[in-house]
Design an enzyme around this catalytic site. Structure first.
Site, PDB file in Angstrom:
ATOM      1  CG  HIS A  48      -1.637   1.254   1.478  1.00 40.90           C
ATOM      2  ND1 HIS A  48      -2.443   1.921   0.577  1.00 40.90           N
ATOM      3  CD2 HIS A  48      -1.588   2.046   2.584  1.00 40.90           C
ATOM      4  CE1 HIS A  48      -2.862   3.057   1.124  1.00 40.90           C
ATOM      5  NE2 HIS A  48      -2.355   3.154   2.333  1.00 40.90           N
ATOM      6  CG  HIS A  72       0.824   6.816   4.365  1.00 41.31           C
ATOM      7  ND1 HIS A  72       1.199   6.000   3.346  1.00 41.31           N
ATOM      8  CD2 HIS A  72      -0.448   6.464   4.665  1.00 41.31           C
ATOM      9  CE1 HIS A  72       0.205   5.192   3.017  1.00 41.31           C
ATOM     10  NE2 HIS A  72      -0.818   5.449   3.814  1.00 41.31           N
ATOM     11  CD  GLU A  76      -3.464   6.095  13.103  1.00 41.93           C
ATOM     12  OE1 GLU A  76      -2.820   7.115  13.414  1.00 41.93           O
ATOM     13  OE2 GLU A  76      -4.568   5.797  13.597  1.00 41.93           O
ATOM     14  CG  ASP A  77      -1.653   1.244  10.758  1.00 43.03           C
ATOM     15  OD1 ASP A  77      -2.469   1.794  11.511  1.00 43.03           O
ATOM     16  OD2 ASP A  77      -1.833   1.114   9.539  1.00 43.03           O
ATOM     17  CG  ASP A 139      -3.669   6.951   2.486  1.00 41.41           C
ATOM     18  OD1 ASP A 139      -3.467   5.737   2.288  1.00 41.41           O
ATOM     19  OD2 ASP A 139      -4.258   7.394   3.495  1.00 41.41           O
ATOM     20  CG  ASP A 259     -27.268  11.839 -28.845  1.00 40.37           C
ATOM     21  OD1 ASP A 259     -26.619  10.779 -29.031  1.00 40.37           O
ATOM     22  OD2 ASP A 259     -28.503  11.910 -28.902  1.00 40.37           O
TER      23      ASP A 259
HETATM   24 MN    MN Z   1      -2.754   4.515   4.062  1.00 45.15          MN
END
Ligand code: MN
Length: 703
Positions: A48, A72, A76-77, A139, A259
């Site tokens: 990702h 990024h 957070e993770d 993202d 059209d």
């Molecule tokens: Mn992300």
């Protein structure tokens, strides 16, 4: 499958090897940090961030943005902190990652449409660096491309959010390519059936149209070549979401929209654009009122082009856009080129840089030419360097506040009553000072307590007019109320010396006096007395008949101080009286009463003046803390300050301030300010201090 090496290879076309190397290092760092994490699709998580970096590389973003893209989701993770990133990759990259993480935290849950625009502004306001938004948009784009693996509910929510927030932001910033893809992906996710139907209709009509498109293209090219204008002509298809919107907003059928034949003509210069326009208007008949000159008057996001609609052979409508290559690049990439302009050194000569510089220059020219600089500033500049902040109420409503606003400003913005009774606040669920400036994205909960009052000290930090005027208004009323109260007390006290009482006086007596003083009501008289503009003793005498007035008591009666008198009664800073001290009240004009210790040197000459001095005594149940100054002489020994502090706290008192002056090598003087409840309490403190060996002398300070 995309690899970091493939990315690096492409980056070499516009980044120096050293910078490419740093991007790769960020990749490997992120790969390790996310090790073991999977995406919902079953792929390794690192695919990702790599994909996000790929998207940004197509926009030719700088190496810091690409590194931030790799990293990024790390804060957070994973267990990695912002500080760790700063150490590894420098503060610039760490700030970008932190900015993106903050945006990730925002959950756009209120479904109300009017909130959407504020939310867009909030996202912009939170991103001090425009690159944060570009990373976030990339993202979001990759997440939308890989939405398939999500559960249906989450899919819909992300799609809605993309349409309401992120696509409009991309539009504001002029990044059209990205905006269109976001819109189409979101549209497919939200309305799968409708989008399938439109897509298949487009496909079908493409077959029918092919020949006619080629014919028109051919005819236009030849005609323009005769005029010696060099152009490229492209057939243009509308994208899914814009077709859907046209059907909805303009109530057109799908066929009516399909059209229409769209073309884009790219040419060399602005001058050529207008010449092309002349030629096509000569060739096919233009539809009245459909011509738009966005070159002379560009759209607020910087978009420039000529638009016109023509009636072609067999009466088919033809929509034509005419622009230069520069305008074309700008229309597709918008502000994505902006960062390069800010970068100083190395890349000066790259074509991207030159284009970016032109873009910014173009914007400035637009500002001058558009004749409406306000609109330009509002849409481009302010968004990037906003003066407003956007914060949440606990229920998720967004409030716009000026930069620097505090929780008190917020409380008054919610409701005057909330402001007036506010006693504390939680910012992002943490207790915070009321004076703390708020930041975009903060959630603020105001704690109120019934019966409390605004604090005059708030005037030192509130910045909104609403908060300021409300606090002032309240204080003014409060002062009036307090003066009336004090006036009543003072007058009653004086009356008691004659064995009289205000409530027992007859109505006509009072009326007569008010008339004499030319005052509308008793409250006005009492306010005057409280403020010190009238002397209670004099008023008392006037209110009494001659007989009563002779009845004056031998010893003057004293008034009780309760500590709840409000703003009109204050304690003198020179002698700092505490409960238990003999005290007098000194009344000064317009200011109310200041309580002094009876023998305070500052009031010696006023003590005998019955007009200005009131005998006071403390209420038995006085509460609160009173500040006293102590002077202590002591021998210099190691750790003496600590033992002083300890002694004070042993006596349950607080130190307000402490200051040491060395007299000579052996003796020091300590100025100690402590807060106590009463004289007895103070005595306890002094006893404790006396017990300290180095202390030789303690004295309560008076002026
Ligand atoms: Mn992300």
């Amino acid at each position: 499958m995309p690899t970091v090496d493939a990315l690096a290879k492409r980056l070499e076309s516009y980044l120096e090897p050293e910078k490419v190397r740093r991007v790769k290092r960020a990749y490997f760092y992120a790969e390790q940090a996310h090790d073991g994490q999977m995406r919902r699709s079953g792929e390794q998580y690192i695919t990702h961030p790599l994909a996000v970096a790929n998207i940004l590389s197509q926009m030719h973003m700088d190496h810091q943005s690409l590194m931030a893209a790799m990293l990024h989701d790390v804060i957070e993770d994973t267990a990695v902190s912002k500080e760790a990133l700063a150490e590894q990759f420098g503060p610039g990259v760490a700030e970008l990652v932190d900015g993106v993480s903050k945006l990730t935290h925002l959950e756009f849950e209120t479904k109300k449409e009017e909130q959407a625009e504020n939310f867009q502004k909030m996202v912009l306001a939170m991103s001090k660096d425009i690159r944060v938004i570009l990373v976030k948009l990339a993202d979001r784009l990759h997440n939308m491309r890989t939405l398939g693996a999500m559960p249906p509910e989450k899919k819909r929510r992300k799609a809605r959010e993309t349409l309401d927030i992120y696509a409009p932001i991309a539009l504001r910033l002029g990044i059209n390519d990205l905006r269109i893809e976001l819109e189409n992906l979101a549209f497919e996710a939200l309305y799968p059936l409708r989008s399938k139907r439109i897509a298949s209709a487009i496909k079908k009509s493409r077959g029918h149209r092919k020949e006619l498109v080629a014919q028109i293209q051919q005819a236009l090219t030849e005609r323009l070549r005769q005029e010696d204008i060099d152009v490229q002509i492209f057939g243009r298809e509308k994208h899914l979401f814009s077709i859907y919107n046209k059907m909805k907003d303009q109530k057109k059928t799908l066929q009516e929209i399909l059209d229409v034949y769209g073309f884009r003509i790219i040419t060399q210069s602005v001058d050529a654009c207008y010449r092309v326009l002349g030629v096509v208007h000569n060739f096919y008949k233009p539809v009245p009122n459909r011509f738009k000159d966005y070159i002379a008057i560009p759209k607020a996001n910087g978009y420039q082009s000529l638009h016109t609609t023509l009636i072609g052979m067999n009466g088919v409508p033809i929509e034509i856009q005419i622009r230069t290559q520069e305008m074309e690049d700008m229309a597709n990439q918008g502000i994505a080129a902006h960062w390069l302009y800010k970068q100083d050194d190395s890349s000066h000569n790259s074509p991207t840089h030159a284009r970016a510089r032109r873009w910014v220059k173009g914007l400035l020219e637009i500002q001058e030419r558009a004749g409406n600089p306000l609109e330009f500033i509002e849409n481009v500049k302010i968004d990037l360097f906003p003066d407003e902040i956007y914060v949440f109420t606990p229920k998720g409503k967004i409030l716009e506040m000026p930069k620097g606003a505090t929780a008190v400003d917020f409380a008054y913005a919610v409701h005057t009553d909330v402001g007036n009774t506010c006693v504390g606040c939680l910012i992002n669920r943490q207790i915070a000072p009321l004076s703390q400036p708020l930041e975009s994205g903060d959630t603020i909960k105001i704690i109120t307590a019934p019966g409390t009052q605004p604090n005059p000290a708030w005037l030192n930090f509130v910045i909104t007019a609403k908060a300021r005027s409300n606090i002032r208004h309240f204080l003014k009323n409060l002062k009036k109320k307090d003066s009336v109260e004090l006036g009543r007390k003072l007058l009653n006290n004086s009356l008691r010396n004659f064995d009289a009482e205000l409530d027992k006086l007859s109505e006509p007596t009072l009326k007569a006096l008010l008339q004499e003083y030319n005052l509308p009501s008793l409250d006005d008289l009492l306010e005057d007395i409280g403020l010190g503009n009238r002397v209670a003793y004099v008023v008392a005498r006037r209110l009494l008949s001659e007989g009563e007035a002779e009845n004056e008591a031998e010893t003057e009666k004293s008034m009780t101080v309760q500590g709840t008198e409000g703003m009109l009664v204050t304690y003198a800073k020179c002698c700092r009286p505490i409960p238990g001290d003999p005290i007098v009240g000194l009344i000064s004009k317009g200011k109310g009463m200041v309580i002094h210790v009876e023998h305070c040197r500052n009031i010696v000459d006023k003590r005998k003046d019955p007009d200005r001095c009131v005998h006071l005594r403390w209420d038995k149940h006085m509460q609160g803390e009173f500040v006293v100054d102590l002077r202590i002489e002591m021998h210099n020994t190691r750790g003496v300050l600590a033992s002083v502090a300890n002694a004070v706290s042993q006596a349950d008192a607080n130190i307000e301030s402490i200051e040491m002056q060395e007299r000579d090598a052996t003796i020091s003087r300590l100025n100690l300010t402590v807060s106590v409840h009463s004289r007895q309490h103070l005595a306890r403190v002094i006893r404790r201090l006396h017990n300290l060996k180095p202390v030789s002398k303690i004295e309560r300070a008076s002026s």
